[in-house]
Write an enzyme that holds these catalytic residues in place. Structure first.
Site, PDB file in Angstrom:
ATOM      1  CB  VAL A  22      62.120  25.533  -0.612  1.00 21.25           C
ATOM      2  CG1 VAL A  22      60.730  25.165  -1.121  1.00 21.25           C
ATOM      3  CG2 VAL A  22      63.184  24.885  -1.513  1.00 21.25           C
ATOM      4  CB  CYS A  23      58.160  27.702   0.393  1.00 17.75           C
ATOM      5  SG  CYS A  23      56.396  28.004   0.581  1.00 17.75           S
ATOM      6  CB  THR A  24      57.430  31.784   3.141  1.00 20.53           C
ATOM      7  OG1 THR A  24      57.052  30.593   3.827  1.00 20.53           O
ATOM      8  CG2 THR A  24      56.288  32.239   2.251  1.00 20.53           C
ATOM      9  CB  THR A  39      59.220  33.933  -1.703  1.00 20.47           C
ATOM     10  OG1 THR A  39      58.690  33.345  -0.516  1.00 20.47           O
ATOM     11  CG2 THR A  39      58.292  35.041  -2.180  1.00 20.47           C
ATOM     12  N   GLY A  53      60.618  28.606  -5.387  1.00 18.70           N
ATOM     13  CA  GLY A  53      59.267  29.121  -5.180  1.00 18.70           C
ATOM     14  C   GLY A  53      58.503  28.272  -4.173  1.00 18.70           C
TER      15      GLY A  53
END
Lengths: 224, 224
Positions: free
Chosen positions: A98-100, A118, A148
């Site tokens: 998830v995310c970065t 990302t 994201g």
């Protein structure tokens, strides 16, 4: 079903605690927080998380998960963390982030030639890493599932639950979590927010994003 | 700005970690997890949280917050927890909760005559406690701000951020958290989910809801 969630200092806690809430509600599923050592790990906003196992003692993961946050700068350079991901990835059913967190997976070479996503601020960085970047909230490509930024982890978690079990199980979890979101503002993506809000956020993160870009270029030079 | 988030065994961690992520991103704001002792507190799905202060050492709160979860059964009966809430509430700017945390606030008498909400499964229970129950995701009545079930904590957190600072600050946080939700299913409320999904969830929680109803009746008898 064993779900292994990697944690490291300065992770963004909601990247992890969003999907943790989904996974924790699934039957026949054990969730582990895995870190370098058993010492508490501090998130980028101060929340302390206690690991369940270390990179050395972790059981084989069916689902391997990496959150994002400021701490990815060090995580991408951690030989023990990267090597843990590479080893576990060989037998994992799903390799996820998830995310970065996807930048960490990519630094481990685990997204080479895969579609992935990302946090909106880091889409350009992910493109540097041999990844087919898709601007969607959750991206599924074969056994890679990436979400994201931050809150996308809840949508991501429900997709993973439906893959692991069934749509009906995921719907039951969604209903128990009353996930019928109603944000007070329409500002959750750079396409929706006022220009001045986007500018302020981009400006406040400029130095961090630049450091990350330099690190990625350094990592790529090392590989070649 | 001091935000005091009360924690207790068997809380639902996302009730807390959702708004924590919002609060942790606000400048000039310190977030404390407050518990009976400094021992780690285990959430109802196993996540361990480490308190920052105890009921005895906690600083005065500007925002007082209570999460929900299975643990409210004991929290509603804990003299030290209820007395902490009552003492802190005297000077707090906002008295708040997410999910069934509102049942704990109500047990402390802090929602008497106020509009408030809770997790959809517990709306009837909150009605027993002299509260003007409103079926909305976030309910604001004077200085009481209450959110619905679990994930409503993110919407709630953004409302609180806008009250404490400004709409623009809340929007910046929303954008950084990429809170542009896209649930994979339309099952986040009993009004939206298929009947069979709602029935299964209601059935699985029947015993717990009944125990809570009996406890509330006992607490009300004691007060009279």
């Amino acid at each position: 079903m064993t779900i292994s969630m990697v944690i490291f200092p300065n992770l963004t806690q909601l990247d992890l605690t969003g999907p943790y809430e989904v996974f924790g509600r699934l039957s026949h599923t054990k969730v582990f927080l895995i870190a370098e050592s058993l010492e508490p790990v501090k998130s980028d906003n101060g929340l302390l998380l206690i690991p369940d196992a270390t990179f050395e003692t972790a059981p084989p993961a069916d689902v391997l998960f990496v959150p994002g946050g400021r701490g990815i700068f060090d995580a991408m350079q951690s030989k023990t963390l990267i090597s843990f991901l590479q080893t576990q990835a060989k037998n994992a059913k799903y390799i996820t982030s998830v995310c970065t967190g996807s930048l960490v997976l990519a630094a481990a070479g685990l997204l080479d030639g895969y579609k992935a996503t990302t946090h909106w601020l880091s889409l350009d960085l992910l493109k540097l890493l041999n990844v087919d970047v898709v601007e969607e909230r959750v991206v599924i490509d074969r056994n890679r599932i990436t979400g994201g930024g931050v809150t996308a982890g809840i949508d991501f978690g429900l997709y993973v639950a439906s893959k692991l079990f069934s749509d009906d199980i995921a719907k039951e979890v969604q209903l128990m979590m009353e996930y019928n979101p109603a944000p007070p503002f329409n500002a959750g993506s750079p396409k929706l927010a006022d220009e001045k809000i986007v500018e302020r956020v981009v400006h406040s993160r400029k130095a961090i994003q630049q450091q990350r870009a330099e690190l990625i270029k350094k990592l790529l030079r090392k590989q070649n």
